[in-house]
Enzyme design. Structure first.
Site, PDB file in Angstrom:
ATOM      1  CE1 TYR A 136      -3.399  -3.061   0.685  1.00 55.54           C
ATOM      2  CE2 TYR A 136      -4.255  -0.617   1.440  1.00 55.54           C
ATOM      3  CZ  TYR A 136      -4.700  -2.099   0.643  1.00 55.54           C
ATOM      4  OH  TYR A 136      -6.311  -2.802   0.572  1.00 55.54           O
ATOM      5  CE  LYS A 182       2.298 -18.056  -2.849  1.00 63.32           C
ATOM      6  NZ  LYS A 182       1.423 -19.329  -2.890  1.00 63.32           N
ATOM      7  CG  ASP A 214      -2.199 -20.297  -1.738  1.00 61.87           C
ATOM      8  OD1 ASP A 214      -1.421 -20.540  -0.633  1.00 61.87           O
ATOM      9  OD2 ASP A 214      -2.257 -20.813  -2.326  1.00 61.87           O
ATOM     10  CG  ASP A 238      -8.074  -5.121   1.322  1.00 56.77           C
ATOM     11  OD1 ASP A 238      -8.695  -4.124   2.148  1.00 56.77           O
ATOM     12  OD2 ASP A 238      -7.648  -4.618   0.783  1.00 56.77           O
ATOM     13  CG  ASP A 242     -14.037  -7.138   2.132  1.00 47.74           C
ATOM     14  OD1 ASP A 242     -13.373  -6.340   2.752  1.00 47.74           O
ATOM     15  OD2 ASP A 242     -13.846  -6.901   0.967  1.00 47.74           O
TER      16      ASP A 242
HETATM   17  C1  IPM Z   1     -10.287  -1.501   3.891  1.00 47.91           C
HETATM   18  C2  IPM Z   1     -10.503  -0.591   2.529  1.00 47.91           C
HETATM   19  C3  IPM Z   1      -9.495   0.318   2.424  1.00 47.91           C
HETATM   20  C4  IPM Z   1      -8.000  -0.849   1.995  1.00 47.91           C
HETATM   21  C5  IPM Z   1      -9.740   0.746   0.795  1.00 47.91           C
HETATM   22  C6  IPM Z   1     -10.816   1.678   0.695  1.00 47.91           C
HETATM   23  C7  IPM Z   1      -8.485   1.611   1.215  1.00 47.91           C
HETATM   24  O1  IPM Z   1     -10.592  -1.755   1.715  1.00 47.91           O
HETATM   25  O2  IPM Z   1     -10.420  -0.413   4.870  1.00 47.91           O
HETATM   26  O3  IPM Z   1     -10.065  -2.688   4.324  1.00 47.91           O
HETATM   27  O4  IPM Z   1      -8.225  -1.009   1.044  1.00 47.91           O
HETATM   28  O5  IPM Z   1      -7.269  -0.833   2.927  1.00 47.91           O
HETATM   29 MG    MG Z   2     -10.496  -4.193   2.573  1.00 44.46          MG
END
Ligand code: IPM
Ligand code: MG
Length: 345
Positions: A136, A182, A214, A238, A242
């Site tokens: 990032y 990884k 993975d 990240d 999710d």
């Molecule tokens: C998160 C989001 C952010 C990230 C984006 C919006 C930049 O997806 O906080 O997980 O990738 O960190």
């Molecule tokens: Mg995210």
């Protein structure tokens, strides 16, 4: 007086922030907890007002506060802005040195019926995501006619400090840390393994194991109850967070906390600003309400108030008072009112 900076966000951001703040007000009634809210522009809202997603004044305001509550930011309106709202998010993480991001996945009994996976009983883990380095932020970073380049870079110190956060957290939980990497391919991952093994020596009461990213994406679906604290670098965290959120049934329920060595921590939902449902009043407020809960416990040491919020949220879930993302028919305000009434019982 406890000072909370509010960054209310874009699209559904202000809608769920409003819900979270209503719950904060109700949860702290007669609790000997006084606070002052300060609103500061951030994300798309700040681009509209002052041209950049993270104004200096907002950073200064956050630094003066005890905690920051942030809602979701960004959206199509600012796709072509010179600096997009997301850039503001990356900058605030760095400006406040919030290198450890905690994202819990706890499928409560009441939530189990919403989970898309079969093995959802006893799922209770946290992802500790490194938040201020890796691909990032690494340089060089450029786009030319021939190629685009991003750089994944980590120093031992950056790995070490977030690893301590993970091990300390494990000591308050099930004493188990899993490093996700990884290391069969990446040099940065090899460094992560080396440093984590060194840090682990200081925590003999914590079991440590390792998992490729993975394989982890598979295990989070097939057998997530085996995990306690999952430690990982920025991009893997990240992606996996999710996935981890979705196994609770909705991304819309999960809060997060970002902190570093300093005083101030930041609390935010892990989901985005959902432009498609903005203005309809149907956004799931749980992620923001749960962020308030996390703030009360971690920044203000009020586990009692956090528990009150949690019990009320569980009651809403158990009674099906949920928004359409969880197949419910309630709207944001109905859910919020229900949670507030439960707390007042
Ligand atoms: C998160 C989001 C952010 C990230 C984006 C919006 C930049 O997806 O906080 O997980 O990738 O960190
Ligand atoms: Mg995210």
């Amino acid at each position: 007086m406890n000072k909370i900076t509010v960054l209310q966000g874009d699209y559904i951001g202000p809608e769920i922030m409003d819900a979270g703040l209503q719950v904060l007000a109700a949860a702290t009634e007669n609790e000997n907890f006084s606070y002052k809210l300060t609103y500061a522009p951030f994300g798309g809202e700040a681009i509209d007002k002052v041209g950049v997603p993270l104004p200096e004044a907002t950073i200064a305001e956050c630094k003066k506060s005890d905690a920051v509550l942030l809602s979701a930011i960004g959206g199509p309106k600012w796709d072509d802005a010179p600096e997009r709202p997301e850039k503001g998010l990356l900058k605030i993480r760095q400006a406040l040195n919030l290198y450890a991001n905690i994202r819990p996945t706890d499928i409560s009994q009441a939530m189990q019926k919403y989970s898309p996976i079969k093995n959802c009983a006893d799922v209770n883990f946290v992802i500790v995501r490194e938040l201020t380095s890796g691909i990032y932020f690494g340089t060089p970073r450029e786009t030319t006619a021939e190629y685009a380049l991003d750089t994944m870079r980590y120093t031992p110190q950056e790995i070490e400090r977030v690893s301590h956060v993970a091990f300390k957290m494990a000591q308050t939980r099930d004493h188990h840390v899993t490093l996700v990497d990884k290391s069969n391919v990446l040099d940065t991952s090899k460094l992560w393994r080396k440093i984590v093994k060194e840090v682990a020596v200081h925590y003999p009461d914590v079991k440590v194991d390792f998992c490729y990213v993975d394989a982890m994406s598979m295990k989070l679906i097939s057998n997530p109850s085996q995990f306690d604290v999952i430690l990982t670098e920025n991009l893997f965290g990240d992606i996996l967070s999710d996935e981890a959120a979705e196994i609770t049934g909705s991304l819309g329920s999960i809060p997060s906390m970002s902190s570093g060595d300093g005083q101030v921590a930041l609390y935010e939902p892990i989901h985005g600003s959902a432009p498609d449902i903005a203005g309809k009043g149907i956004a799931n407020p749980f992620s923001m309400i749960n962020s308030v809960k996390m703030m009360m416990k971690n920044s203000f040491n009020r586990a009692d108030i956090a528990e009150k919020i949690e019990t009320a949220v569980n009651a809403a879930v158990a009674n099906g008072i949920v928004t359409p993302d969880l197949n419910g028919t309630s709207n944001t305000q109905t859910v919020t009112d229900y949670v507030i009434n439960e707390m007042r019982k």
